[in-house]
Structure formats: C-alpha cells, structure tokens
Design an enzyme around this catalytic site. Structure first.
Site, PDB file in Angstrom:
ATOM      1  N   SER A 101     -38.053  37.601  33.689  1.00  0.00           N
ATOM      2  CA  SER A 101     -36.657  37.246  33.421  1.00  0.00           C
ATOM      3  C   SER A 101     -36.592  35.740  33.393  1.00  0.00           C
ATOM      4  CB  SER A 101     -35.752  37.783  34.538  1.00  0.00           C
ATOM      5  OG  SER A 101     -34.451  37.217  34.456  1.00  0.00           O
ATOM      6  N   TYR A 110     -34.114  38.687  44.017  1.00  0.00           N
ATOM      7  CA  TYR A 110     -34.453  39.023  42.641  1.00  0.00           C
ATOM      8  C   TYR A 110     -35.203  37.864  41.985  1.00  0.00           C
ATOM      9  CZ  TYR A 110     -33.736  40.403  37.728  1.00  0.00           C
ATOM     10  OH  TYR A 110     -33.913  40.734  36.407  1.00  0.00           O
TER      11      TYR A 110
END
Length: 267
Positions: A158, A171
């Site tokens: 990501s 995350y």
C-alpha cells in the site's frame, strides 16, 4: 536465401506480457483489487486459482471470472491467517499442477485506530494477517519456484508502506514490513530465478471503499491529493500484476510499483 525464405525461417516471436502455461495463486481475490488482478492474469493466459474465506462468494467470483476471461478458474478456500490451512492449500495446488509460477500476496486486513487504542492481541492479529501470513506463504512458494528455476513473488502492499496517515500505525507498520520482506526475498532468491516485487495501490474505488467514494467531503480530498483528481478504477491495477509476473519484468527485482495516480509524489 531469398528474403521470403529468410522471413519464413525466422523464429516466431512470443507476444509480450503473455503468461501461457504459468500457474498463479492470488490471495484475497473474491472481490476488489485481488479479483481484478486475477482477471488480468487469466486474460494473459495464466492458470489462476483465486482465494477467499467464503465458499459461496469464491464460487461466484470464479464463475464471473470464467465468464469474463473464457478461462477455467480454480478456487482455494482458506483463511491466510490459518497458517496450517494456508500451507496445505498451497501444497495441494502445487501437487495438482506440478508447479507454481506466480504468487500474489494480496490479502490485507484493515484496522485503523490510534496506537493507544490497540490491545497487544489486536495488534498481533492484524500483523499475523498482513505480514506473517504472506511471509510464510512466500517462503513456501519460493521453495517450489526455486526448485523449478523460475517464479514471481508479488506482494500487494500500500502507499501506507511509504507514507503515513494519523491514527493508522499498526496497518502502516504491517505494510512497511511487507515492503521490507519483499526486498529481502528479492536478494535471497534472485539467483534461483525467482523475482520479488510489490504493488503499492493508492485510493481505489473498490467495494470496500464505496462509503468513501460517495462521501462528498472525502471526494474533495481525493481531488486535492491525487494529481489525476479521481479515485483509481479497480481494473487499473491488473496490468501492474501482469507486468511483474511476465518475462518482460525478468530484470525487475526488489521494486515497489506504485499505482496511485501520483498521490505519493504530491507536495
């Protein structure tokens, strides 16, 4: 030799970005970006197995992919965080086909909260799904690939692995760790014919993000932050996976291919 005979004697040229005969597993591919990457790989000729936890959703996704690509698509229902089940499923896939050429580690759980709001168990659970599970799947897949002298490990990270938002530390740590893992594997397995690369998506209008897509305030944020002024369309991720899986990327190793419309380069 005439010019005509020279032409006829020339070897046939393989079409670029074809994956004919290659066997691929895409985790978390019953919907969203995983589905689109699986579709693109199948359209390029790969024999694709899709993965998810829900048998019904997985069967429906396989049917939709078969209709869209004209290719048979296999399914493997397992939770990547169930390490024994994931290992057994990967071993069964390899045994069935006698090879494994492409692993796309796409599964990623989200739990975006400030660090002080996480218990140790909650942090461990997120890291187990987003980092430990793909690490162990990649290790097993790399063993198969090294034995056959060819393979492509692709981690879907990501842009959160490169830049950070407030109140999203676990995350972010998991995605940054996955990026680091990819680079380490790129060093360890390169001489076995196995490359390791990553795709770092930005903001895509997937099913998961539909609430934000239809939120006027967030859409205004996207317009400002993304130089292209829009969300990514899910199908726009597919070609990135095909490129990294293809022979055309044979000297691309240890690279993060960012697909974000320029978000991470904007001041």
């Amino acid at each position: 030799m005439t010019a005509e005979s020279q032409v006829s004697a020339a070897p046939s040229i393989r079409a670029p970005f074809r994956l004919d005969g290659r066997v691929a597993l895409v985790t978390g591919s019953a919907r969203g970006l995983g589905f689109e990457m699986a579709k693109a790989l199948a359209q390029a000729g790969a024999r694709v197995t899709i993965n998810g936890r829900d048998h019904g959703r997985l069967a429906a996704a396989a049917q939709a992919l078969a209709a869209a690509t004209g290719c048979e698509v296999e399914t493997a229902a397992f939770d990547v965080a169930d390490l024994a089940a994931a290992s057994a499923a990967l071993a069964a896939l390899h045994a069935r086909h006698g090879r494994l050429d492409i692993l796309v580690n796409n599964v990623g759980a989200r739990d975006r909260r400030a660090l002080e709001n996480f218990t140790a168990e909650e942090a461990e659970r997120l890291l187990a799904t987003d980092l430990l599970a793909p690490m162990l799947l990649a290790r097993q897949a790399a063993g198969y690939m090294a034995a056959q002298g060819h393979g492509r490990l692709i981690a879907v990270t990501s842009i959160a692995g490169q830049v950070a938002n407030r109140n999203d530390p676990v995350y972010t740590a998991a995605k940054a760790g996955l990026t680091g893992l990819m680079r380490a594997l790129a060093v360890d397995y390169a001489r076995d014919g196995v490359t390791s690369n990553a795709i770092a998506p930005g903001m895509f209008a997937t099913e998961t993000n539909q609430g934000l897509v239809h939120d006027a305030a967030f859409s205004a944020f996207v317009d400002v932050r993304v130089p292209m002024g829009r969300w990514g369309r899910p199908h726009e991720i597919g070609a990135a996976a095909v490129f990294l899986a293809s022979d055309e990327a044979s000297f691309v190793n240890g690279h993060v291919l960012t697909v974000d419309g320029g978000q991470t380069v904007r001041m």
